[in-house]
Write a protein that holds these residues in place. Structure first.
Motif, PDB file in Angstrom:
ATOM      1  N   TRP A 276      26.412  73.423  50.159  1.00 28.94           N
ATOM      2  CA  TRP A 276      27.011  72.702  49.043  1.00 28.94           C
ATOM      3  C   TRP A 276      28.348  72.079  49.397  1.00 28.94           C
ATOM      4  O   TRP A 276      28.672  70.977  48.958  1.00 28.94           O
ATOM      5  CB  TRP A 276      27.182  73.665  47.861  1.00 28.94           C
ATOM      6  CG  TRP A 276      27.576  72.988  46.590  1.00 28.94           C
ATOM      7  CD1 TRP A 276      28.838  72.786  46.109  1.00 28.94           C
ATOM      8  CD2 TRP A 276      26.692  72.398  45.642  1.00 28.94           C
ATOM      9  NE1 TRP A 276      28.792  72.124  44.915  1.00 28.94           N
ATOM     10  CE2 TRP A 276      27.487  71.868  44.591  1.00 28.94           C
ATOM     11  CE3 TRP A 276      25.312  72.274  45.557  1.00 28.94           C
ATOM     12  CZ2 TRP A 276      26.941  71.226  43.496  1.00 28.94           C
ATOM     13  CZ3 TRP A 276      24.770  71.628  44.452  1.00 28.94           C
ATOM     14  CH2 TRP A 276      25.579  71.119  43.446  1.00 28.94           C
ATOM     15  N   GLU A 277      29.142  72.780  50.183  1.00 30.80           N
ATOM     16  CA  GLU A 277      30.475  72.292  50.558  1.00 30.80           C
ATOM     17  C   GLU A 277      30.458  71.551  51.889  1.00 30.80           C
ATOM     18  O   GLU A 277      31.524  71.230  52.422  1.00 30.80           O
ATOM     19  CB  GLU A 277      31.456  73.463  50.641  1.00 30.80           C
ATOM     20  CG  GLU A 277      31.719  74.176  49.322  1.00 30.80           C
ATOM     21  CD  GLU A 277      32.555  73.341  48.369  1.00 30.80           C
ATOM     22  OE1 GLU A 277      33.213  72.397  48.836  1.00 30.80           O
ATOM     23  OE2 GLU A 277      32.542  73.622  47.157  1.00 30.80           O
ATOM     24  N   GLU A 278      29.290  71.265  52.434  1.00 32.13           N
ATOM     25  CA  GLU A 278      29.230  70.650  53.763  1.00 32.13           C
ATOM     26  C   GLU A 278      28.514  69.304  53.781  1.00 32.13           C
ATOM     27  O   GLU A 278      28.927  68.412  54.517  1.00 32.13           O
ATOM     28  CB  GLU A 278      28.546  71.606  54.753  1.00 32.13           C
ATOM     29  CG  GLU A 278      29.326  72.899  54.964  1.00 32.13           C
ATOM     30  CD  GLU A 278      28.839  73.677  56.166  1.00 32.13           C
ATOM     31  OE1 GLU A 278      28.077  73.126  56.970  1.00 32.13           O
ATOM     32  OE2 GLU A 278      29.235  74.845  56.305  1.00 32.13           O
ATOM     33  N   LYS A 279      27.453  69.132  53.001  1.00 27.28           N
ATOM     34  CA  LYS A 279      26.677  67.894  53.082  1.00 27.28           C
ATOM     35  C   LYS A 279      26.222  67.443  51.705  1.00 27.28           C
ATOM     36  O   LYS A 279      25.995  68.249  50.808  1.00 27.28           O
ATOM     37  CB  LYS A 279      25.453  68.084  53.993  1.00 27.28           C
ATOM     38  CG  LYS A 279      25.810  68.356  55.450  1.00 27.28           C
ATOM     39  CD  LYS A 279      24.568  68.598  56.286  1.00 27.28           C
ATOM     40  CE  LYS A 279      24.947  68.956  57.723  1.00 27.28           C
ATOM     41  NZ  LYS A 279      23.772  69.281  58.542  1.00 27.28           N
TER      42      LYS A 279
ATOM     43  N   ARG B 117      22.149  67.706  46.750  1.00 27.51           N
ATOM     44  CA  ARG B 117      22.991  68.597  47.542  1.00 27.51           C
ATOM     45  C   ARG B 117      22.200  69.865  47.817  1.00 27.51           C
ATOM     46  O   ARG B 117      21.525  70.393  46.924  1.00 27.51           O
ATOM     47  CB  ARG B 117      24.290  68.961  46.805  1.00 27.51           C
ATOM     48  CG  ARG B 117      25.179  67.787  46.526  1.00 27.51           C
ATOM     49  CD  ARG B 117      26.505  68.195  45.930  1.00 27.51           C
ATOM     50  NE  ARG B 117      27.425  68.685  46.936  1.00 27.51           N
ATOM     51  CZ  ARG B 117      28.742  68.749  46.782  1.00 27.51           C
ATOM     52  NH1 ARG B 117      29.282  68.334  45.658  1.00 27.51           N
ATOM     53  NH2 ARG B 117      29.517  69.217  47.723  1.00 27.51           N
ATOM     54  N   ASN B 118      22.286  70.324  49.062  1.00 25.50           N
ATOM     55  CA  ASN B 118      21.613  71.563  49.429  1.00 25.50           C
ATOM     56  C   ASN B 118      22.468  72.744  48.985  1.00 25.50           C
ATOM     57  O   ASN B 118      23.634  72.846  49.369  1.00 25.50           O
ATOM     58  CB  ASN B 118      21.402  71.605  50.950  1.00 25.50           C
ATOM     59  CG  ASN B 118      20.507  72.749  51.370  1.00 25.50           C
ATOM     60  OD1 ASN B 118      20.436  73.782  50.704  1.00 25.50           O
ATOM     61  ND2 ASN B 118      19.808  72.576  52.475  1.00 25.50           N
TER      62      ASN B 118
ATOM     63  N   THR C 250      22.612  60.919  54.772  1.00 21.26           N
ATOM     64  CA  THR C 250      23.222  62.243  54.693  1.00 21.26           C
ATOM     65  C   THR C 250      24.677  62.140  55.118  1.00 21.26           C
ATOM     66  O   THR C 250      24.984  61.572  56.172  1.00 21.26           O
ATOM     67  CB  THR C 250      22.493  63.252  55.588  1.00 21.26           C
ATOM     68  OG1 THR C 250      21.124  63.337  55.179  1.00 21.26           O
ATOM     69  CG2 THR C 250      23.124  64.632  55.484  1.00 21.26           C
ATOM     70  N   VAL C 251      25.552  62.684  54.300  1.00 26.56           N
ATOM     71  CA  VAL C 251      26.996  62.631  54.559  1.00 26.56           C
ATOM     72  C   VAL C 251      27.492  64.035  54.837  1.00 26.56           C
ATOM     73  O   VAL C 251      27.227  64.959  54.062  1.00 26.56           O
ATOM     74  CB  VAL C 251      27.745  62.032  53.360  1.00 26.56           C
ATOM     75  CG1 VAL C 251      29.251  62.036  53.627  1.00 26.56           C
ATOM     76  CG2 VAL C 251      27.253  60.635  53.061  1.00 26.56           C
ATOM     77  N   GLU C 252      28.199  64.207  55.953  1.00 23.24           N
ATOM     78  CA  GLU C 252      28.826  65.482  56.252  1.00 23.24           C
ATOM     79  C   GLU C 252      30.262  65.442  55.733  1.00 23.24           C
ATOM     80  O   GLU C 252      31.042  64.554  56.100  1.00 23.24           O
ATOM     81  CB  GLU C 252      28.801  65.787  57.742  1.00 23.24           C
ATOM     82  CG  GLU C 252      29.309  67.179  58.064  1.00 23.24           C
ATOM     83  CD  GLU C 252      29.015  67.602  59.499  1.00 23.24           C
ATOM     84  OE1 GLU C 252      29.021  68.813  59.765  1.00 23.24           O
ATOM     85  OE2 GLU C 252      28.799  66.718  60.345  1.00 23.24           O
ATOM     86  N   LEU C 253      30.598  66.384  54.872  1.00 23.47           N
ATOM     87  CA  LEU C 253      31.913  66.406  54.246  1.00 23.47           C
ATOM     88  C   LEU C 253      32.971  66.962  55.186  1.00 23.47           C
ATOM     89  O   LEU C 253      32.664  67.664  56.150  1.00 23.47           O
ATOM     90  CB  LEU C 253      31.865  67.245  52.965  1.00 23.47           C
ATOM     91  CG  LEU C 253      30.848  66.810  51.909  1.00 23.47           C
ATOM     92  CD1 LEU C 253      30.846  67.783  50.740  1.00 23.47           C
ATOM     93  CD2 LEU C 253      31.141  65.402  51.420  1.00 23.47           C
TER      94      LEU C 253
END
Length: 301
Positions: A131-134, A126-127, A170-173
């Motif tokens: 953190w709350e996005e991808k 996680r970047n 990569t998953v976008e939340l």
């Protein structure tokens, strides 16, 4: 003579007070070991406390065991009642499933918006800036993962795949601040299905925003929100969250609802990728949001 005895008493009193003060100061001093009198007193008191506490604990343990047995009996009765309800519910589900299969056979319907093949995956990175996005997971193209596949946990939907490599994705939340991120959702009510679009995430409330709800339908706090399957990306029936507040939009033409997500976006370890049986199409769920952001950045410059 009486004076002598009086002075003698006074002297003894003063000596006693001095001795008492000396004992107090000695006992208050920081020491690593207790003196012999202190050890004797502590041992005697400790022995007395042990002799008194053991019978007390024994009697108390008897009452606690009886209370635990009574609580266990009550809990057992409640669990039995719930098991009976579960068995009844399971029977209803099986019956409905059989009826659905028969209806599909009659209609010669082979496709279902709910059908998907699960691909188990683990979050590997996680970047901190997003953190709350991808998130990055350890399954990629060689495992059958493609962009725009839905990603969920056991508790509910969390996002979709936006970028793939042979071994990672990569998953976008759903907690992203990308304005182009949309999810077609539905609320089941007594009046029927109420459709809307998840558009946005309120960082202050930590809740999703469900927009474009027809004002004619009644939406109440506590109702469950799931994917509709009509957006072209997410399978139908995946739990998204629960309605916490309903209001009107800026123009007063449609309703807006705040949704508390069922899944946590902060603590993610194991996820499930939903590979739809029906080929994904471009619908209300939107295209690759990574490309949308790139295009917007280009237009802004």
């Amino acid at each position: 003579m009486p004076q002598f005895f009086s002075n003698k008493r006074l002297i003894l009193l003063l000596v006693g007070m001095i001795f008492l003060v000396a004992l107090i100061s000695f006992s208050l001093r920081d020491r690593n070991h207790a003196s012999l009198p202190e050890q004797l007193i502590k041992d005697v008191v400790g022995f007395g406390q042990t002799m008194f506490s053991k019978p007390t604990q024994y009697v108390s343990g008897i009452f606690n065991n009886v209370d635990s047995l009574l609580n266990t009996y009550d809990e057992n009765q409640r669990l039995k009642a719930r098991l009976e309800d579960y068995a009844s519910l399971q029977a209803d589900v099986n019956s409905l499933k059989l009826d659905n299969e028969r209806l599909q056979e009659i209609l010669d319907k082979k496709d279902d918006l709910r059908d998907f093949n699960p691909i188990q995956s683990t979050v590997i990175a996680r970047n901190p800036d997003q953190w709350e996005e991808k998130i990055i997971i350890n399954k990629g193209e060689i495992h059958g993962v493609q962009p725009n596949m839905a990603v969920m946990t056991a508790k509910g939907l969390i996002g979709k795949v936006i970028l793939t490599t042979p071994y990672t994705s990569t998953v976008e939340l759903m907690s992203t601040q990308n304005p182009n991120y949309r999810v077609s959702a539905v609320i089941a009510s007594q009046e029927g299905e109420v459709f809307g679009l998840i558009e946005g995430y309120d960082e202050t409330r930590k809740e999703l925003i469900l927009k474009r709800i027809d004002s004619e339908f009644k939406v109440e706090k506590g109702q469950k929100v799931t994917t509709s399957g009509l957006g072209g990306i997410f399978p139908k029936g995946i739990i998204i969250g629960e309605v916490t507040e309903v209001t009107t939009d800026d123009y007063g033409l449609t309703k807006l609802a705040y949704i508390k997500p069922s899944a946590s976006f902060s603590i993610l370890e194991h996820v499930i990728i939903a590979k739809r049986s029906i080929n994904p199409v471009d619908g209300s769920d939107g295209d690759n949001t990574e490309a949308d952001l790139t295009e917007e950045a280009g237009d802004g410059s």
